[in-house]
Design a protein around this motif. Structure first.
Motif, mmCIF file in Angstrom:
data_model
loop_
_atom_site.group_PDB
_atom_site.id
_atom_site.type_symbol
_atom_site.label_atom_id
_atom_site.label_comp_id
_atom_site.label_asym_id
_atom_site.label_seq_id
_atom_site.Cartn_x
_atom_site.Cartn_y
_atom_site.Cartn_z
ATOM 1 N N MET A 187 0.870 -1.188 0.000
ATOM 2 C CA MET A 187 0.000 0.000 0.000
ATOM 3 C C MET A 187 0.899 1.228 0.000
ATOM 4 O O MET A 187 2.096 1.125 0.270
ATOM 5 N N SER A 188 0.313 2.390 -0.296
ATOM 6 C CA SER A 188 1.105 3.617 -0.280
ATOM 7 C C SER A 188 1.569 3.917 1.144
ATOM 8 O O SER A 188 0.751 4.166 2.040
ATOM 9 N N ALA A 189 2.896 3.896 1.344
ATOM 10 C CA ALA A 189 3.418 4.077 2.698
ATOM 11 C C ALA A 189 3.086 5.463 3.232
ATOM 12 O O ALA A 189 2.645 5.630 4.379
ATOM 13 N N ARG A 190 3.276 6.497 2.388
ATOM 14 C CA ARG A 190 3.048 7.870 2.836
ATOM 15 C C ARG A 190 1.581 8.103 3.201
ATOM 16 O O ARG A 190 1.267 8.650 4.256
ATOM 17 N N LYS A 191 0.704 7.688 2.306
ATOM 18 C CA LYS A 191 -0.723 7.947 2.538
ATOM 19 C C LYS A 191 -1.252 7.133 3.712
ATOM 20 O O LYS A 191 -2.071 7.615 4.497
#
Lengths: 206, 206
Positions: free
Chosen positions: A148-152
């Motif tokens: 999954m998107s780590a930042r988001k």
DNA sequence: TTACCGACCGAATGACCGGTCGGTTTTCTG
DNA sequence: CAGAAAACCGACCGGTCATTCGGTCGGTAA
């Protein structure tokens, strides 16, 4: 303790618990025992006191997390996320006034026109988001966290904790009684489950 | 439109965007075109205006969700959760001032001493929590949602959205760009996955 | 026509606000 | 110890605050 420190400490409490506009200089003067003029000898105006406080808050929070990571090691990225959540919630209790101040609107209003103020606030949130992001990325390398998107996802986790802390601060719900569920929910949200199973009939909606 | 409505509408905007203490009656008077005395003819004091606004906010939010559920039906509880999340985020944009007011500290401070104020605020959060709880319970009967405390998970979901909305309101991060991840993360958090698989080596820590 | 109503007005009020300033005390330094 | 610098004091200032109050005005019921 120097008078300046006393003023800063009392102002942190007052600005947090009563609000910036709702705190008068005369009240700050009375509580600290410092004369009105003395306060303006150390700070150029009321706003300057708030900026100094935010600088302290920023430094304290970053220092606390630095210390935490110096002492603590984790087996997996997922464990690190849990550790960060736990420590964040601990810190929100240990630094109650500081977190309350970060939930007030005035600093963010001031940040729109004052770059120094904006810098302090951004530093806090970037620091926290970065920590979660690192933990998630670590988890993705050791397969404890899914794709999954780590930042988001870091921002979502931070939002969740931020909301929990607000509920506690504003006397809407007690964060403590939610602790176990927060950890469990976060683990379910993050855990690696990409076996391409077909039984989850709503996957196509995501 | 009656002068009272005009005052209430302008005060909603001012109290939300500038804050209660930072808004003066003279400013409210100037914006609405109503004389100072007129405002105090309709409201017994400044605080009374805020209470009236919170009453409106409560009624509007509850009414909006009632209407949403009258029009919308869901296949599963998990779909209902997604629908509620989506509608909540839509509403936070459509009723920006009202949600901003609910993120200010003043109403909660006032609620500590004013039972009417507390009643309005509690009604809003109870309504929202109940909705999430119902969706989760529905999901548990149709097996789209796993076995977990419905109430506590509802509070966690609400906290998450509350935090997301705060980030947006305070200009820290844009909620819109997070929408897909919020839905995906919520589904992962809730989805029924109790196949008693053994491959998740950290389950014992939960 | 008269008597009364609620909506509305805006000047007046006194408390309080953030900030200044001239003078005094304390601390540092050579 | 002398003298400079820093810390400190509190009376004072102009301005703003929420709230009050005496009064005007258009409508309406008797």
């Amino acid at each position: 303790m120097s008078k300046k420190k006393v003023i800063l400490q009392a102002a942190t409490m007052l600005f947090s618990q009563k609000g910036f506009s709702e705190t008068s200089m005369s009240e700050l003067s009375k509580i600290t025992g410092a004369a009105g003029g003395t306060i303006f000898h150390h700070f150029k105006n009321k706003e300057d006191i708030l900026i100094s406080i935010l600088k302290n808050v920023k430094e304290q929070i970053i220092e606390e997390f630095d210390r935490y990571f110096r002492e603590k090691k984790f087996d997996t990225g997922l464990d690190m996320v849990e550790g960060v959540i736990t420590f964040y919630l601990y810190l929100a209790g240990a630094m109650e006034d500081e977190f309350l101040l970060l939930h007030r609107h005035y600093p963010y209003k001031l940040a729109e026109t004052n770059p120094v103020c904006r810098g302090h606030l951004e530093a806090v949130y970037n620091c926290l988001t970065d920590i979660f992001e690192q933990a998630i990325r670590l988890g993705q390398t050791d397969s404890s966290v899914g794709d999954m998107s780590a930042r988001k996802t870091a921002l979502i986790l931070l939002s969740m904790l931020d909301g929990i802390v607000r509920f506690k601060i504003y006397n809407l719900y007690d964060a403590g009684s939610l602790y176990n569920e927060i950890i469990a929910a976060s683990r379910r949200m993050l855990r690696n489950g990409h076996q391409e199973r077909g039984e989850t009939e709503h996957a196509e909606n995501i």
